[in-house]
Design an enzyme around this catalytic site. Structure first.
Site, mmCIF file in Angstrom:
data_model
loop_
_atom_site.group_PDB
_atom_site.id
_atom_site.type_symbol
_atom_site.label_atom_id
_atom_site.label_comp_id
_atom_site.label_asym_id
_atom_site.label_seq_id
_atom_site.Cartn_x
_atom_site.Cartn_y
_atom_site.Cartn_z
ATOM 1 C CG ASP A 1 -1.403 0.686 8.222
ATOM 2 O OD1 ASP A 1 -2.156 0.039 8.971
ATOM 3 O OD2 ASP A 1 -1.200 0.380 7.034
ATOM 4 C CG HIS B 1 -4.013 -2.750 9.044
ATOM 5 N ND1 HIS B 1 -4.217 -1.460 8.607
ATOM 6 C CD2 HIS B 1 -5.220 -3.365 8.984
ATOM 7 C CE1 HIS B 1 -5.493 -1.308 8.287
ATOM 8 N NE2 HIS B 1 -6.122 -2.450 8.506
#
Length: 210
Positions: free
Chosen positions: A96, A98
């Site tokens: 991930d 983000h």
């Protein structure tokens, strides 16, 4: 002047808040009192967000105002005398990339008085293990906004267990794909779907009121 500063931060008056903070310090104001005022204002912003009165854009702007003021305030607090509530190792898990949620949480946690060691995005399990060994945090915070990150959270908790590090720390997971089920699956102690709630839960995990 500090009361006016508090109101300007809560009202999202970035330019007014930063200039007033500078004016206060240049006039011989107490940097620690300024820091406390900023923290109180950030607390109110967090509460407004939890109540639905403020939205993500206000959280981000509040964080920016706080960071700008801290850039010239923290150097005036002599030699790190300021007592920290605790230490958090924070990262977005493997797979991930983000960082918005993580970064907002970091600002709010620091505003509340935590020391935060940010180990970045797409963070492999072994990097979390290394950071816990090196920094000896009270809390480990893991963020993910995609479904693949949920399995990464579990693998990270398992890796901390295997390294014999799980017992001495609290683990909080957060992000758009996180709920009570994910907390249970990963083996964490708490979960949050927004930064303000996450900081409040970190205080609870540390046994700190307010």
């Amino acid at each position: 002047m500090l009361e006016e500063l508090f109101n300007r931060i809560v009202d999202m008056d970035e330019e007014g808040a930063v200039s007033l903070a500078k004016e206060y310090l240049e006039g011989g104001g107490d940097a620690k009192k300024l820091l406390e005022t900023c923290r109180d204002a950030m607390g109110v912003i967090g509460q407004k967000f939890e109540k639905g009165e403020y939205f993500l854009s206000e959280l981000i702007l509040g964080g920016e105002i706080f960071k700008k003021i801290m850039e010239f305030t923290l150097p005036k607090i002599k030699g790190g005398e300021e007592k920290k509530l605790g230490r958090i190792v924070l990262g977005t898990v493997r797979e991930d990339v983000h960082n918005i949620g993580k970064d907002i949480f970091k600002v709010f946690a620091e505003a509340s008085g935590f020391e935060v060691i940010d180990i970045g995005i797409d963070t492999p399990e072994e990097k979390f293990v290394e950071a816990v060994k090196e920094h000896r945090p009270d809390i480990v915070g893991m963020s993910c906004l995609i479904t693949a990150g949920v399995a990464s959270m579990k693998r990270t908790v398992d890796a901390l267990k295997e390294a014999g590090l799980r017992e001495g720390i609290k683990i909080i997971v957060g992000g758009g794909r996180v709920d009570e089920g994910v907390k249970q699956y990963a083996g964490a102690d708490a979960w949050a779907d927004d930064a303000a709630k996450g900081v409040r839960l970190c205080k609870e995990l540390m046994g700190i009121e307010g």
